[in-house]
Write an enzyme that holds these catalytic residues in place. Structure first.
Site, PDB file in Angstrom:
ATOM      1  N   GLU A   1      32.399  77.660  61.045  1.00  0.00           N
ATOM      2  CA  GLU A   1      33.575  78.419  61.510  1.00  0.00           C
ATOM      3  C   GLU A   1      33.684  78.343  63.025  1.00  0.00           C
ATOM      4  O   GLU A   1      32.670  78.252  63.698  1.00  0.00           O
ATOM      5  CB  GLU A   1      33.414  79.914  61.141  1.00  0.00           C
ATOM      6  CG  GLU A   1      33.148  80.203  59.689  1.00  0.00           C
ATOM      7  CD  GLU A   1      34.310  79.813  58.794  1.00  0.00           C
ATOM      8  OE1 GLU A   1      35.454  79.773  59.303  1.00  0.00           O
ATOM      9  OE2 GLU A   1      34.071  79.535  57.613  1.00  0.00           O
TER      10      GLU A   1
ATOM     11  N   HIS B   1      15.129  88.199  70.025  1.00  0.00           N
ATOM     12  CA  HIS B   1      15.349  89.510  69.403  1.00  0.00           C
ATOM     13  C   HIS B   1      14.122  90.029  68.666  1.00  0.00           C
ATOM     14  O   HIS B   1      14.240  90.873  67.789  1.00  0.00           O
ATOM     15  CB  HIS B   1      16.570  89.439  68.472  1.00  0.00           C
ATOM     16  CG  HIS B   1      17.863  89.246  69.207  1.00  0.00           C
ATOM     17  ND1 HIS B   1      19.048  88.956  68.586  1.00  0.00           N
ATOM     18  CD2 HIS B   1      18.158  89.322  70.528  1.00  0.00           C
ATOM     19  CE1 HIS B   1      20.014  88.841  69.500  1.00  0.00           C
ATOM     20  NE2 HIS B   1      19.494  89.051  70.676  1.00  0.00           N
TER      21      HIS B   1
ATOM     22  N   ALA C   1      24.190  74.378  59.081  1.00  0.00           N
ATOM     23  CA  ALA C   1      22.984  73.964  59.805  1.00  0.00           C
ATOM     24  C   ALA C   1      22.130  73.034  58.932  1.00  0.00           C
ATOM     25  O   ALA C   1      21.565  72.057  59.423  1.00  0.00           O
ATOM     26  CB  ALA C   1      22.185  75.203  60.202  1.00  0.00           C
TER      27      ALA C   1
ATOM     28  N   GLY D   1      24.585  78.149  64.248  1.00  0.00           N
ATOM     29  CA  GLY D   1      24.550  79.308  63.350  1.00  0.00           C
ATOM     30  C   GLY D   1      24.621  80.657  64.032  1.00  0.00           C
ATOM     31  O   GLY D   1      24.078  81.623  63.519  1.00  0.00           O
ATOM     32  N   THR D   2      25.293  80.714  65.166  1.00  0.00           N
ATOM     33  CA  THR D   2      25.459  82.024  65.797  1.00  0.00           C
ATOM     34  C   THR D   2      26.931  82.310  66.063  1.00  0.00           C
ATOM     35  O   THR D   2      27.687  81.410  66.428  1.00  0.00           O
ATOM     36  CB  THR D   2      24.611  82.188  67.093  1.00  0.00           C
ATOM     37  OG1 THR D   2      25.001  83.402  67.744  1.00  0.00           O
ATOM     38  CG2 THR D   2      24.757  81.037  68.046  1.00  0.00           C
ATOM     39  N   SER D   3      27.295  83.592  65.862  1.00  0.00           N
ATOM     40  CA  SER D   3      28.683  84.007  66.071  1.00  0.00           C
ATOM     41  C   SER D   3      29.025  84.039  67.553  1.00  0.00           C
ATOM     42  O   SER D   3      30.193  84.182  67.906  1.00  0.00           O
ATOM     43  CB  SER D   3      28.895  85.400  65.476  1.00  0.00           C
ATOM     44  OG  SER D   3      28.051  86.321  66.137  1.00  0.00           O
TER      45      SER D   3
ATOM     46  N   ASP E   1      13.307  86.435  61.426  1.00  0.00           N
ATOM     47  CA  ASP E   1      12.703  86.228  60.103  1.00  0.00           C
ATOM     48  C   ASP E   1      11.430  85.385  60.114  1.00  0.00           C
ATOM     49  O   ASP E   1      10.718  85.330  59.104  1.00  0.00           O
ATOM     50  CB  ASP E   1      13.737  85.605  59.140  1.00  0.00           C
ATOM     51  CG  ASP E   1      14.382  84.333  59.690  1.00  0.00           C
ATOM     52  OD1 ASP E   1      13.695  83.548  60.370  1.00  0.00           O
ATOM     53  OD2 ASP E   1      15.583  84.127  59.426  1.00  0.00           O
TER      54      ASP E   1
HETATM   55  P1  NAD Z   1      26.029  86.658  62.975  1.00  0.00           P
HETATM   56  O1  NAD Z   1      25.814  87.261  61.637  1.00  0.00           O
HETATM   57  O2  NAD Z   1      26.804  87.409  63.982  1.00  0.00           O
HETATM   58  O3  NAD Z   1      26.759  85.222  62.825  1.00  0.00           O
HETATM   59  C1  NAD Z   1      26.312  84.220  61.976  1.00  0.00           C
HETATM   60  C2  NAD Z   1      27.048  82.916  62.309  1.00  0.00           C
HETATM   61  O4  NAD Z   1      26.521  81.891  61.474  1.00  0.00           O
HETATM   62  C3  NAD Z   1      28.571  82.940  62.057  1.00  0.00           C
HETATM   63  O5  NAD Z   1      29.242  82.381  63.170  1.00  0.00           O
HETATM   64  C4  NAD Z   1      28.748  82.047  60.808  1.00  0.00           C
HETATM   65  O6  NAD Z   1      29.980  81.328  60.826  1.00  0.00           O
HETATM   66  C5  NAD Z   1      27.581  81.111  60.959  1.00  0.00           C
HETATM   67  N1  NAD Z   1      27.091  80.533  59.708  1.00  0.00           N
HETATM   68  C6  NAD Z   1      27.116  81.047  58.450  1.00  0.00           C
HETATM   69  N2  NAD Z   1      26.516  80.213  57.582  1.00  0.00           N
HETATM   70  C7  NAD Z   1      26.087  79.155  58.317  1.00  0.00           C
HETATM   71  C8  NAD Z   1      25.379  77.968  57.987  1.00  0.00           C
HETATM   72  N3  NAD Z   1      24.970  77.718  56.736  1.00  0.00           N
HETATM   73  N4  NAD Z   1      25.097  77.081  58.982  1.00  0.00           N
HETATM   74  C9  NAD Z   1      25.516  77.322  60.258  1.00  0.00           C
HETATM   75  N5  NAD Z   1      26.179  78.434  60.626  1.00  0.00           N
HETATM   76  C10 NAD Z   1      26.465  79.330  59.658  1.00  0.00           C
HETATM   77  O7  NAD Z   1      24.584  86.300  63.503  1.00  0.00           O
HETATM   78  P2  NAD Z   1      24.007  86.108  64.977  1.00  0.00           P
HETATM   79  O8  NAD Z   1      24.990  85.385  65.825  1.00  0.00           O
HETATM   80  O9  NAD Z   1      22.634  85.597  64.824  1.00  0.00           O
HETATM   81  O10 NAD Z   1      23.879  87.591  65.601  1.00  0.00           O
HETATM   82  C11 NAD Z   1      23.629  88.755  64.902  1.00  0.00           C
HETATM   83  C12 NAD Z   1      22.286  89.432  65.096  1.00  0.00           C
HETATM   84  O11 NAD Z   1      21.778  89.549  63.808  1.00  0.00           O
HETATM   85  C13 NAD Z   1      21.234  88.737  65.874  1.00  0.00           C
HETATM   86  O12 NAD Z   1      20.746  89.666  66.772  1.00  0.00           O
HETATM   87  C14 NAD Z   1      20.123  88.433  64.868  1.00  0.00           C
HETATM   88  O13 NAD Z   1      18.878  88.847  65.405  1.00  0.00           O
HETATM   89  C15 NAD Z   1      20.401  89.304  63.702  1.00  0.00           C
HETATM   90  N6  NAD Z   1      20.177  88.730  62.351  1.00  0.00           N
HETATM   91  C16 NAD Z   1      19.081  87.946  62.093  1.00  0.00           C
HETATM   92  C17 NAD Z   1      18.879  87.440  60.819  1.00  0.00           C
HETATM   93  C18 NAD Z   1      17.677  86.593  60.550  1.00  0.00           C
HETATM   94  O14 NAD Z   1      16.684  86.671  61.277  1.00  0.00           O
HETATM   95  N7  NAD Z   1      17.718  85.743  59.527  1.00  0.00           N
HETATM   96  C19 NAD Z   1      19.778  87.744  59.794  1.00  0.00           C
HETATM   97  C20 NAD Z   1      20.874  88.576  60.093  1.00  0.00           C
HETATM   98  C21 NAD Z   1      21.063  89.051  61.378  1.00  0.00           C
END
Ligand code: NAD
Length: 252
Positions: free
Chosen positions: A217, A121, A233, A189-191, A106
C-alpha cells in the site's frame, strides 16, 4: 514508480559495498501470521492495540494490558520467520555492511539470523521493573499469574516502547547516524506514521541516500522515496537478496 522489480540503480547499490540501512515495521511479520496494528485482524478482543500500547492504559488497567502482551508473546512464540526475514538475514551475511533497524518487538529478525539489529521499540521478550527500571530477558510465553511482579514486589512491564514514550536514546542515535551514512535505505512493511522511526528515511534521503519502499500500500513516505516496490515483504525481499547476488534460502 510502483513496480515489483528492482531498478538498475537499486541493483548496482545492492552489488556495491556502501552501507545499507534497512528499516522494518509490523508488515514484515504479517506473513508470519502476526497482525499489524492498523491492518485487518489488528483488533484484540475488539480493542484497538494502539490504545492498549500506552503508559496511560497500563497505569489505568495493568491486568488488561498484560493480557494483551501475554497474547502477543504467545503468538510471536508460535510464529516462524518468513521469506522476508530470511532474505534480510541472508543479505547481511552474504553482502555485509547491512544494518537493520526494526520497529518490531517480536524477535523474528533475530530468529531468522540477523545479527546487526537495532530494536527501536524494544522487545516482547524483555521485562522491566516499574520501580527499579532494571530489565531482564524472559522467553517463557507463560507469565502467569498476571500481571507479573519483580522480586522487589513492584509490577513488571513489557520492555517495549509505548505510544507517547521516548525511544532508547543510544539506539535512536545509532540509527540516525546509520541513516546519515547509508548509501541505500530499504523501508519495508511500515506505515511510516510512527515517529521518530518514520523520520529516519527522510533524514537519509536529505543526506544523499537512495531510498526504496517495499509495501503493498502507499504510505505518507511513498511520495518521498526514489523507488516503490509494490508487494509484500515475503515476495520482494527475496528479490532484493537475489539482486545483491545472494542465492535464495529456505525459511528455517
Ligand atoms: P503499522 O501496523 O502501522 O503498519 C504496517 C504496514 O505494513 C502498513 O503500511 C501495511 O500496508 C504494511 N503491510 C501489511 N502487510 C504487509 C506485507 N505482507 N509486506 C509488507 N508490508 C505490509 O505498523 P508499523 O509501521 O510497524 O508501526 C506500528 C507500531 O506497531 C510499531 O511501533 C511496532 O512496534 C508495533 N507492532 C509490532 C508488531 C510486531 O512486532 N510484529 C506487530 C504490530 C505492531
Amino acid at each position: 514508480m510502483g513496480s515489483a522489480a528492482p531498478s538498475d540503480a537499486l541493483r548496482s547499490l545492492l552489488r556495491g559495498k556502501d552501507p545499507i540501512l534497512v528499516l522494518t515495521g509490523a508488515g514484515v511479520s504479517a506473513e508470519s501470521g502476526l497482525a499489524t496494528f492498523r491492518g485487518p485482524g489488528g483488533l484484540w478482543e475488539g480493542r484497538e492495540p494502539t490504545e492498549l500500547a500506552t503508559p496511560e492504559a497500563f497505569e489505568a488497567d495493568p491486568d488488561t494490558v498484560w493480557r494483551f502482551y501475554a497474547w502477543r508473546r504467545t503468538q510471536a512464540a508460535a510464529a516462524k520467520p518468513n521469506p522476508g526475514h530470511v532474505a534480510l538475514a541472508a543479505l547481511e551475511r552474504g553482502r555485509g555492511n547491512v544494518l537493520l533497524a526494526t520497529q518490531n518487538v517480536d524477535g523474528l529478525h533475530e530468529r531468522a539470523g540477523s545479527v546487526r539489529v537495532l530494536r527501536l521499540h524494544g522487545s516482547l521478550w524483555r521485562l522491566r521493573c516499574t520501580a527499579e527500571g532494571t530489565e531482564h530477558d524472559d522467553m517463557n510465553p507463560d507469565l502467569s499469574p498476571l500481571p507479573p511482579r519483580c522480586r522487589c514486589g513492584a509490577l513488571l512491564r513489557p520492555g517495549v516502547v509505548w505510544f507517547g514514550e521516548a525511544l532508547p536514546a543510544a539506539t535512536l542515535s545509532e540509527a540516525a547516524a546509520a541513516a546519515r551514512r547509508a548509501a541505500l535505505v530499504i523501508v519495508a512493511g511500515t506505515s511510516s506514521l510512527v515517529y521518530p522511526a518514520a523520520s529516519l528515511p527522510v533524514a537519509a534521503r536529505e543526506a544523499g541516500a537512495y531510498v526504496v519502499e517495499i509495501n503493498p500500500e502507499p504510505t505518507p513516505l511513498s511520495p518521498l522515496v526514489h523507488e516503490r516496490l509494490r508487494g509484500t515483504a515475503g515476495e520482494i525481499l527475496p528479490r532484493i537478496a537475489e539482486a545483491a547476488g545472494i542465492e535464495p534460502e529456505r525459511p528455517a
